[in-house]
Design a protein around this motif. Structure first.
Motif, mmCIF file in Angstrom:
data_model
loop_
_atom_site.group_PDB
_atom_site.id
_atom_site.type_symbol
_atom_site.label_atom_id
_atom_site.label_comp_id
_atom_site.label_asym_id
_atom_site.label_seq_id
_atom_site.Cartn_x
_atom_site.Cartn_y
_atom_site.Cartn_z
ATOM 1 N N GLU A 50 -5.089 -0.806 12.894
ATOM 2 C CA GLU A 50 -5.931 0.140 11.965
ATOM 3 C C GLU A 50 -7.326 -0.536 11.717
ATOM 4 O O GLU A 50 -7.650 -1.645 11.843
ATOM 5 C CB GLU A 50 -5.233 0.636 10.517
ATOM 6 N N LYS B 156 1.412 -3.092 8.955
ATOM 7 C CA LYS B 156 0.310 -2.162 9.829
ATOM 8 C C LYS B 156 -0.575 -2.997 11.082
ATOM 9 O O LYS B 156 -0.643 -4.363 10.876
ATOM 10 C CB LYS B 156 -0.465 -1.553 8.747
ATOM 11 N N ARG B 157 -0.675 -2.464 12.046
ATOM 12 C CA ARG B 157 -1.334 -3.262 13.091
ATOM 13 C C ARG B 157 -2.503 -2.001 13.678
ATOM 14 O O ARG B 157 -2.150 -0.742 13.553
ATOM 15 C CB ARG B 157 -0.603 -3.649 14.157
ATOM 16 N N ASP C 102 3.393 -6.789 5.212
ATOM 17 C CA ASP C 102 2.565 -5.712 5.926
ATOM 18 C C ASP C 102 2.738 -5.641 7.201
ATOM 19 O O ASP C 102 2.452 -6.729 8.065
ATOM 20 C CB ASP C 102 1.066 -6.238 5.531
ATOM 21 N N GLU D 83 -0.320 0.724 -1.071
ATOM 22 C CA GLU D 83 -0.133 2.330 -1.062
ATOM 23 C C GLU D 83 0.380 3.007 -2.237
ATOM 24 O O GLU D 83 1.166 2.113 -3.019
ATOM 25 C CB GLU D 83 1.171 2.501 0.043
ATOM 26 N N THR E 232 1.933 -6.462 1.452
ATOM 27 C CA THR E 232 1.565 -5.197 0.891
ATOM 28 C C THR E 232 2.055 -4.469 -0.405
ATOM 29 O O THR E 232 3.236 -5.027 -0.401
ATOM 30 C CB THR E 232 1.844 -3.920 2.096
#
Length: 351
Positions: free
Chosen positions: A67, A64-65, A62, A256, A299
């Motif tokens: 959020e 993503k940062r 993962d 996702e 993820t």
């Protein structure tokens, strides 16, 4: 040239007999009808199978940062009025986020579960991490200085009176809405911690009389996609003659979902472990329902796919061809059986 044509004809795998040499029978008609029915059924099944989609799961780190994490809450507390319930949110960073986007509502319920009132929950509290993760024994101590000599103002007295009246009438409360928090580990809990310690004592006469029985109608961390299962949905925890703190340890898996139309739906799955800690009459801690969550570094990508047309044609030929061959064999067997049964009778008539 004539020899070439003769050789070519000898390769014919489907020789045809003359029309007057063909014999049609009732048994052949029955077998043909049954075979056509089976082939039509199998064709529709294969067509449905081809048009349907299947999912492929992939895992990756993962990345993503920065959020936010949406928390969808829909819970009912059948034994606590809305006036005493509050939602507290804490994260691992310990930051006090004053602009936290919240949209939480409380519905007053009578003893039959019917709605009798609605209010917006504006008392969401963000506390420092030092008070979090189950350490709620001293959550009322900071408010002791607000009441000198145990004196109450008129508003507090009216509130106590109203809450006691609601408890006597069996009022409950339904809490629902969306809570947006930072995408880091933390917890949120629903409890009576928003009350002043002395007011809480006046209402409940001790922490052991606070009944945090609850029904979780829906708890999710993002929009739902086809096939998702949220393990806490429709969870019922009713306490009878006891009190305590419920803790749900949640592991969130970023997900996702990619539809066949290439649309991407970001959401989250989760697993959960439950723990209940009973409270005795002399405990200083007050009951609550805790949801302690942490995020997985992995993820999951779920992608919808459809089978190829070549795959569909191959399966269709195999199914229809096999059915046709089987009905042909069955027709020959039935014809020979009928012929064997009727031949002796015809011979006896000739004699």
């Amino acid at each position: 040239m004539g020899n070439l044509k003769q050789a070519l004809r000898s390769l014919d795998a489907f020789p045809r007999a003359e029309e007057h040499l063909l014999q049609k029978t009732k048994s052949g008609a029955i077998v043909s009808i049954v075979g056509l029915t089976i082939m039509a059924t199998l064709f529709l099944h294969e067509l449905t199978y081809y048009l349907s989609t299947y999912t492929v799961h992939q895992m990756a780190v993962d990345l993503k940062r920065g959020e936010t994490l949406p928390i969808h809450i829909n819970m009912t507390f059948p034994s606590l009025p809305c006036d005493v319930l509050s939602v507290d949110a804490i994260d691992m960073s310990g930051k006090h986020e004053v602009d936290l986007d919240t949209n939480i509502w409380k519905l007053r319920l009578n003893k039959d579960g019917q709605i009798i009132g609605t209010e917006y929950l504006s008392d969401l509290v963000e506390k420092e991490h030092a008070h979090g993760h189950g350490d709620d024994k001293d959550h009322h101590e900071e408010s002791d200085h607000k009441i000198k000599l145990h004196t109450l103002d008129e508003g507090a007295e009216n509130m106590i009176k109203n809450v006691k009246h609601a408890l006597a009438n069996g009022e409950g409360c339904r809490v629902y809405g969306v809570l947006d928090v930072q995408r880091v580990a933390g917890n949120f809990h629903i409890s009576v911690h928003g009350l002043n310690i002395f007011v809480a004592q006046m209402i409940f006469e001790g922490s052991s009389h606070v009944n945090v029985s609850h029904i979780i109608h829906d708890l999710s961390f993002g929009p739902k996609y086809p096939g998702i299962h949220n393990p806490l949905d429709d969870t019922v925890r009713i306490l009878r003659g006891a009190s305590g703190t419920f803790k749900y340890y949640i592991k969130i898996v970023p997900t996702e979902y990619k539809y066949i139309s290439k649309e991407v739906l970001p959401t989250n799955q989760f697993s959960v472990t439950e723990y209940f800690s009973p409270i005795s009459e002399f405990d200083r801690a007050w009951p609550a329902v805790y949801f302690l969550y942490d995020l997985s570094p992995i993820t999951v990508t779920i992608r919808e796919e459809r089978r190829s047309f070549l795959h569909f044609i191959t399966r269709l030929c195999a199914v229809l061809g096999g059915t046709f061959a089987l009905t042909g064999m069955l027709d020959r067997w039935m014809y020979r059986l009928v012929e064997a049964l009727t031949k002796p009778n015809s011979r006896s008539i000739i004699r």
